[in-house]
Design a protein around this motif. Sequence first.
Motif, PDB file in Angstrom:
ATOM      1  N   PHE A   1      45.077  20.757  31.517  1.00  0.00           N
ATOM      2  CA  PHE A   1      44.839  19.320  31.573  1.00  0.00           C
ATOM      3  C   PHE A   1      43.486  18.957  30.971  1.00  0.00           C
ATOM      4  O   PHE A   1      43.328  17.888  30.373  1.00  0.00           O
ATOM      5  N   LEU A   2      42.500  19.821  31.131  1.00  0.00           N
ATOM      6  CA  LEU A   2      41.198  19.572  30.527  1.00  0.00           C
ATOM      7  C   LEU A   2      41.317  19.543  29.000  1.00  0.00           C
ATOM      8  O   LEU A   2      40.719  18.691  28.330  1.00  0.00           O
ATOM      9  N   ALA A   3      42.100  20.459  28.460  1.00  0.00           N
ATOM     10  CA  ALA A   3      42.316  20.475  27.014  1.00  0.00           C
ATOM     11  C   ALA A   3      42.982  19.177  26.546  1.00  0.00           C
ATOM     12  O   ALA A   3      42.626  18.621  25.497  1.00  0.00           O
ATOM     13  N   ALA A   4      43.927  18.678  27.347  1.00  0.00           N
ATOM     14  CA  ALA A   4      44.608  17.432  26.999  1.00  0.00           C
ATOM     15  C   ALA A   4      43.642  16.251  27.033  1.00  0.00           C
ATOM     16  O   ALA A   4      43.686  15.372  26.155  1.00  0.00           O
ATOM     17  N   LEU A   5      42.758  16.204  28.037  1.00  0.00           N
ATOM     18  CA  LEU A   5      41.788  15.110  28.127  1.00  0.00           C
ATOM     19  C   LEU A   5      40.779  15.158  26.981  1.00  0.00           C
ATOM     20  O   LEU A   5      40.379  14.124  26.447  1.00  0.00           O
ATOM     21  N   ILE A   6      40.365  16.360  26.589  1.00  0.00           N
ATOM     22  CA  ILE A   6      39.441  16.497  25.460  1.00  0.00           C
ATOM     23  C   ILE A   6      40.103  15.995  24.175  1.00  0.00           C
ATOM     24  O   ILE A   6      39.482  15.300  23.355  1.00  0.00           O
ATOM     25  N   ALA A   7      41.377  16.332  24.014  1.00  0.00           N
ATOM     26  CA  ALA A   7      42.108  15.864  22.839  1.00  0.00           C
ATOM     27  C   ALA A   7      42.225  14.345  22.839  1.00  0.00           C
ATOM     28  O   ALA A   7      42.063  13.696  21.793  1.00  0.00           O
ATOM     29  N   LEU A   8      42.488  13.762  24.019  1.00  0.00           N
ATOM     30  CA  LEU A   8      42.567  12.306  24.119  1.00  0.00           C
ATOM     31  C   LEU A   8      41.239  11.675  23.722  1.00  0.00           C
ATOM     32  O   LEU A   8      41.201  10.682  22.985  1.00  0.00           O
ATOM     33  N   GLY A   9      40.134  12.239  24.219  1.00  0.00           N
ATOM     34  CA  GLY A   9      38.817  11.701  23.875  1.00  0.00           C
ATOM     35  C   GLY A   9      38.536  11.780  22.385  1.00  0.00           C
ATOM     36  O   GLY A   9      37.972  10.853  21.790  1.00  0.00           O
ATOM     37  N   ALA A  10      38.961  12.872  21.757  1.00  0.00           N
ATOM     38  CA  ALA A  10      38.714  13.051  20.330  1.00  0.00           C
ATOM     39  C   ALA A  10      39.490  12.042  19.490  1.00  0.00           C
ATOM     40  O   ALA A  10      38.999  11.541  18.469  1.00  0.00           O
ATOM     41  N   PHE A  11      40.720  11.756  19.901  1.00  0.00           N
ATOM     42  CA  PHE A  11      41.576  10.862  19.120  1.00  0.00           C
ATOM     43  C   PHE A  11      41.554   9.420  19.617  1.00  0.00           C
ATOM     44  O   PHE A  11      42.253   8.567  19.052  1.00  0.00           O
ATOM     45  N   LEU A  12      40.768   9.125  20.656  1.00  0.00           N
ATOM     46  CA  LEU A  12      40.791   7.790  21.260  1.00  0.00           C
ATOM     47  C   LEU A  12      40.438   6.674  20.277  1.00  0.00           C
ATOM     48  O   LEU A  12      41.123   5.643  20.264  1.00  0.00           O
ATOM     49  N   PRO A  13      39.378   6.820  19.453  1.00  0.00           N
ATOM     50  CA  PRO A  13      39.091   5.729  18.507  1.00  0.00           C
ATOM     51  C   PRO A  13      40.269   5.407  17.593  1.00  0.00           C
ATOM     52  O   PRO A  13      40.595   4.235  17.377  1.00  0.00           O
ATOM     53  N   GLY A  14      40.916   6.451  17.068  1.00  0.00           N
ATOM     54  CA  GLY A  14      42.067   6.220  16.201  1.00  0.00           C
ATOM     55  C   GLY A  14      43.233   5.590  16.941  1.00  0.00           C
ATOM     56  O   GLY A  14      43.935   4.736  16.397  1.00  0.00           O
ATOM     57  N   ILE A  15      43.432   6.000  18.197  1.00  0.00           N
ATOM     58  CA  ILE A  15      44.530   5.446  18.994  1.00  0.00           C
ATOM     59  C   ILE A  15      44.304   3.961  19.268  1.00  0.00           C
ATOM     60  O   ILE A  15      45.228   3.146  19.147  1.00  0.00           O
TER      61      ILE A  15
END
Length: 257
Positions: free
Chosen positions: A39-53
């Motif tokens: 889940f930590l890996a998923a949250l890090i990925a969300l943070g990385a792609f958040l501006p684009g999303i």
Amino acid sequence: MREFIRGAAMLGRGFGYWSRRPGLMALGLVPAAIVAALFLAALIALGAFLPGITEALTPFAGTWPAVWATVIRIAVGTALIGAALVLVAVTFTAATLVVGEPFYDRIWRAVEGELGDADIEADYGFWQSVGDATRLVVRGIAAALLAALAGLIPVVGGVIATFLGVLMTGWLLAVELTSRALTARGIRPDTRKELLRRRRGLALGFGVATQLCFLVPGGAVATMAAAVAGSTMLARTLLEPTAGAESEGSDPTAAVA
């Protein structure tokens, strides 16, 4: 408020089992750590792609003045983060309980035995755990969507979304974590919910305290075993007759399988 504090204290009593049964409680760290890493890996990925999303979700803001486009995208990003935290807390609990079923079953039995029900028959196995986990995830998605919508409210959306997220997640955690002890006593899901509703403050106190511990870095891993122990005590307390039930002569456990 007294019931709420009493519910939160049950999580503290769950942590107390670390001093009495450290080896058994340590077993609960294993599945929690495995699921937490994913889940930590998923949250890090969300943070990385958040501006684009956020940009993809707000194409209409591309023609707005820069300041207003930034404001709406920050609001959308905040709503997405709030929804993600709600969903992560719920799905983390569901997944951890499924993965760690044998470990948490031992913790549950140890607490029941210490409190005087060592011989209780538990009709709660792997597939029961999967079924409860699936229902929890579905409710968690609904709660996450509601928190996301609340987060879009101008100015105060972030605060409202956080408050609703913690409250709704706390309730769902209380429902899920008490299911083992109540199911083992032959209590059906609808009756389990009724028991929790009758002691809503108690359930929310326990659930909110658990959720707040989950929000601390590393807290979810450290808290899971204590939450299982504390929820066993919570379930037993839910079965105690309340003053209102006694005066009306009602029995909240009458509807059992």
